[in-house]
Motif scaffolding. Structure first.
Motif, PDB file in Angstrom:
ATOM      1  N   PHE A   2      44.547  32.042  33.789  1.00  0.00           N
ATOM      2  CA  PHE A   2      44.934  32.475  35.138  1.00  0.00           C
ATOM      3  C   PHE A   2      46.442  32.589  35.188  1.00  0.00           C
ATOM      4  N   PHE A   7      48.406  37.910  38.466  1.00  0.00           N
ATOM      5  CA  PHE A   7      47.534  37.853  39.642  1.00  0.00           C
ATOM      6  C   PHE A   7      48.182  38.529  40.844  1.00  0.00           C
ATOM      7  N   THR A  10      48.438  42.391  40.271  1.00  0.00           N
ATOM      8  CA  THR A  10      47.155  43.060  40.250  1.00  0.00           C
ATOM      9  C   THR A  10      46.489  43.028  41.609  1.00  0.00           C
ATOM     10  N   SER A 217      39.356  35.237  37.730  1.00  0.00           N
ATOM     11  CA  SER A 217      40.107  36.257  37.010  1.00  0.00           C
ATOM     12  C   SER A 217      39.651  36.334  35.564  1.00  0.00           C
ATOM     13  N   TYR A 305      43.063  43.406  33.470  1.00  0.00           N
ATOM     14  CA  TYR A 305      43.069  42.211  34.314  1.00  0.00           C
ATOM     15  C   TYR A 305      42.160  42.468  35.506  1.00  0.00           C
ATOM     16  N   LEU A 307      40.097  40.798  38.932  1.00  0.00           N
ATOM     17  CA  LEU A 307      39.848  39.762  39.919  1.00  0.00           C
ATOM     18  C   LEU A 307      38.469  39.999  40.517  1.00  0.00           C
TER      19      LEU A 307
END
Length: 313
Positions: A2, A7, A10, A217, A305, A307
């Motif tokens: 993570f 994060f 994205t 993720s 990537y 989520l």
């Protein structure tokens, strides 16, 4: 795995959160103005150069507009504008270097407006951040001054004139104090942040997200694959996805620096493909490759990537 930096970047691609997308072109030497009617600025790319002979060409000799293979990234735009509702930049000398001597250049900035909580605290006060649902994730922070109005009451005019005042280290201490918490407080003072403009009355401006803890993720390096799995009775919901590169550290082992330098790399079809493959399924396999996603940045080593969350079927 993570990675909080990945994060944040994205998450901004999540179509459910996107308010608007804008492109601003400004001729060299003029002021570039970015603004969000709702939400805050997040710069996706900013370049200086010339890729068209027509843009910013009025009154210029052909010799200054003929070179259309000229472009350089301008990281100062994102550094100064991310997390603000409005941002003005004097483009004179903003680029890190001149990418094509003798050519008249212009600045092209692509940015989106994202919904985020904001906090502004005058020097000497405390910022109080709180999430009713979820955990705090800092998007941007600056201790300095970017306009003449904020925290100006009762202050002499000469202490409000410098609106190009950005602290070099504001993001790190704010993130350390607040990320992952439901609430936090941060002291707006130069004892915590470097004083970027002595003699100017400063304030601490913060933008942040309230992240739902159920979000998961997955990072898949280029040419590799991974399986997303949800517990029995739940199915996958894709929140966002990007095939590209948004930082220099993820999937970097054994790779030359030249393949890691571009960090504003986004494949526009990422979320559509991930959603088509995985949405509504209990498990799915994703492969990070140019054959599945368009190649948004040749010669850059990319990763996918994603989520996602698991919701009741």
């Amino acid at each position: 795995m993570f990675d909080l930096d990945v994060f944040l970047l994205t998450l901004l691609l999540n179509s459910r959160l996107l308010i608007s997308a804008e492109t601003v072109i400004t001729c060299d030497g003029f002021v570039q103005h970015l603004s969000c009617d709702s939400g805050v600025i997040h710069v996706q790319s900013a370049t200086c150069g010339r890729t068209s002979s027509q843009i910013c060409s009025v009154g210029r000799p052909q010799s200054e507009t003929a070179n259309v293979q000229c472009s350089i990234d301008v990281p100062a735009v994102s550094k100064r504008c991310n997390g603000l509702r409005e941002c003005e930049l004097n483009t004179q000398g903003l680029a890190p270097q001149d990418p094509c001597y003798g050519t008249y250049k212009y600045y092209t900035t692509n940015y989106i407006c994202i919904p985020a909580e904001t906090s502004v605290t005058c020097h000497g006060g405390y910022s109080y951040l709180k999430c009713e649902n979820g955990k705090i994730q800092i998007n941007a922070a600056n201790y300095g001054r970017t306009d003449k109005i904020t925290c100006s009451e009762g202050r002499p005019s000469e202490r409000l004139q410098n609106t190009n005042c950005y602290s070099p280290n504001a993001l790190a201490p704010v993130s350390k104090s607040c990320n992952g918490l439901e609430s936090c407080e941060v002291f707006a003072t130069h004892t915590i942040f470097t004083d970027p403009c002595v003699g100017t009355y400063k304030y601490l401006a913060i933008s942040y997200f309230c992240v739902q803890p159920a979000v998961r993720s997955s990072v898949i390096c280029e040419l590799a694959n991974n399986t997303l799995i949800c517990d029995h009775g739940t199915v996958i919901r894709i929140h966002s996805a990007n095939y590209g590169r948004t930082d220099s550290s993820t999937c970097s082992t054994g790779r030359p620096a030249s393949q890691l330098a571009k960090t504003d790399c986004y494949a526009s079809n990422s979320q559509a493909i991930a959603t088509n493959v995985c949405e509504g399924k209990n498990r799915c396999s994703l492969v990070a490759s140019n054959g599945i996603f368009s190649d948004p940045c040749p010669n850059t080593f990319k990763y996918l990537y994603v989520l996602y969350s698991c919701i009741s079927n």
